[in-house]
Design a protein around this motif. Structure first.
Motif, short mmCIF file in Angstrom:
data_model
loop_
_atom_site.label_atom_id
_atom_site.label_comp_id
_atom_site.label_asym_id
_atom_site.label_seq_id
_atom_site.Cartn_x
_atom_site.Cartn_y
_atom_site.Cartn_z
N ILE A 39 -16.16 6.93 47.23
CA ILE A 39 -17.36 6.17 47.54
C ILE A 39 -18.29 6.22 46.33
O ILE A 39 -18.63 7.31 45.84
CB ILE A 39 -18.08 6.74 48.78
CG1 ILE A 39 -17.16 6.68 50.00
CG2 ILE A 39 -19.37 5.98 49.05
CD1 ILE A 39 -17.75 7.32 51.24
N THR A 40 -18.69 5.08 45.86
CA THR A 40 -19.58 4.99 44.71
C THR A 40 -20.91 4.40 45.17
O THR A 40 -20.96 3.25 45.62
CB THR A 40 -18.97 4.11 43.60
OG1 THR A 40 -17.69 4.64 43.24
CG2 THR A 40 -19.86 4.10 42.38
N THR A 41 -21.95 5.21 45.09
CA THR A 41 -23.27 4.75 45.52
C THR A 41 -24.11 4.23 44.37
O THR A 41 -25.04 3.45 44.60
CB THR A 41 -24.02 5.90 46.21
OG1 THR A 41 -24.15 7.00 45.29
CG2 THR A 41 -23.26 6.36 47.45
N SER A 42 -23.83 4.63 43.16
CA SER A 42 -24.62 4.20 42.02
C SER A 42 -23.75 4.15 40.77
O SER A 42 -22.72 4.83 40.69
CB SER A 42 -25.82 5.13 41.78
OG SER A 42 -25.36 6.43 41.47
N THR A 43 -24.19 3.36 39.82
CA THR A 43 -23.51 3.22 38.53
C THR A 43 -24.49 3.63 37.43
O THR A 43 -25.63 3.15 37.41
CB THR A 43 -23.04 1.78 38.31
OG1 THR A 43 -22.16 1.41 39.37
CG2 THR A 43 -22.31 1.66 36.99
N THR A 54 -28.08 2.09 38.58
CA THR A 54 -28.25 1.01 39.55
C THR A 54 -27.51 1.39 40.82
O THR A 54 -26.38 1.92 40.77
CB THR A 54 -27.72 -0.32 38.99
OG1 THR A 54 -27.87 -1.33 39.98
CG2 THR A 54 -26.27 -0.23 38.58
N ASP A 55 -28.12 1.16 41.96
CA ASP A 55 -27.49 1.52 43.23
C ASP A 55 -26.81 0.30 43.85
O ASP A 55 -26.74 -0.78 43.25
CB ASP A 55 -28.52 2.12 44.19
CG ASP A 55 -29.71 1.20 44.42
OD1 ASP A 55 -29.61 0.00 44.08
OD2 ASP A 55 -30.74 1.68 44.94
N SER A 56 -26.30 0.49 45.04
CA SER A 56 -25.55 -0.58 45.71
C SER A 56 -26.43 -1.76 46.10
O SER A 56 -25.92 -2.87 46.31
CB SER A 56 -24.88 -0.01 46.97
OG SER A 56 -25.86 0.55 47.84
N THR A 57 -27.73 -1.56 46.18
CA THR A 57 -28.63 -2.67 46.50
C THR A 57 -29.05 -3.48 45.28
O THR A 57 -29.74 -4.49 45.42
CB THR A 57 -29.89 -2.13 47.20
OG1 THR A 57 -30.57 -1.22 46.32
CG2 THR A 57 -29.52 -1.39 48.47
N GLY A 58 -28.65 -3.04 44.09
CA GLY A 58 -28.99 -3.76 42.86
C GLY A 58 -30.27 -3.34 42.20
O GLY A 58 -30.74 -4.01 41.27
#
Length: 222
Positions: A39-43, A54-58
């Motif tokens: 599971i990747t929540t942020s990059t 950056t998170d999953s919401t952009g």
């Protein structure tokens, strides 16, 4: 010197210098890897100056590196090399613009202009070398940490900024090589002829006076 080759080399050097300016502020020098993560929540992505996430919401959040002395040595060296690359490229653009034949700057002394253009080629080569060393060094550390099974921190992959840097280095070195090669050859019409200078006594012996007929008999000297 071939004006077409000079113009093409100038174009390559300019593109290489322009791409260095794009590479330096690019934020995607390295991007966090998703290898092995379920599971990747942020990059997370970083460059020489800041770290961003950056998170999953952009939503993006960036912060500058707090201390220069706290950074790794290769990051500090890459900063210096990239800044030196931009400086060398600026000098190369100015020298090449003065030295190429299609430019009227610097008069019509094509021998001198050719030497100035060759100096511009050297600057372009230095620009390409500095960029290549900085980008390759940074990429080597990314791959070293990625393949190290005992590295405890976040693992990263090579970002798009490094590919732009490699492209700019190749363009700059190709432009510098073309300039130096084109200025090392001279066409017959480009040779500079020097006028005959008299001797230090201020007297020139004419060759016509040596061709006087000397077939006189002995009675001519009486």
């Amino acid at each position: 010197m071939n004006p077409v080759v000079e113009a093409f080399a100038f174009l390559l050097g300019f593109l290489g210098w322009l791409m260095v300016g794009v590479t330096l502020p690019n934020r995607y020098w390295r991007v966090s890897s998703v290898d092995g993560n379920v599971i990747t929540t942020s990059t997370i992505y970083e460059n020489l100056w800041m770290s961003c996430a950056t998170d999953s919401t952009g939503v993006h959040n960036c912060r500058d590196f707090p201390s220069l002395l706290a950074l790794s040595g290769y990051i500090q060296a890459s900063r210096a090399l990239m800044i030196a690359s931009i400086v060398f490229g600026s000098f190369g653009l100015v020298a090449t613009l003065v030295g190429i034949q299609c430019s009227k700057i610097g008069g019509e002394n094509y021998l001198l202009k050719g030497r100035i253009a060759a100096i511009g080629g050297v600057f372009f080569l230095l620009q390409g070398l500095c960029t290549m060393i900085a980008v390759s060094w940074y990429a080597a550390n990314i791959t070293q940490e990625f393949f190290d099974q005992y590295y405890p921190g976040t693992k990263y992959e090579i970002g798009e900024g490094l590919y732009i840097g490699w492209s700019s280095a190749i363009l700059a070195m190709c432009g510098g090589s073309c300039l130096m090669c084109s200025c090392s050859f001279k066409e017959p019409g480009e040779k500079k002829h020097y006028p005959y200078q008299p001797s230090s006594r201020g007297r020139v012996v004419s060759t016509s006076s040596r061709s006087v007929n000397t077939n006189y008999g002995r009675n001519a000297y009486v």
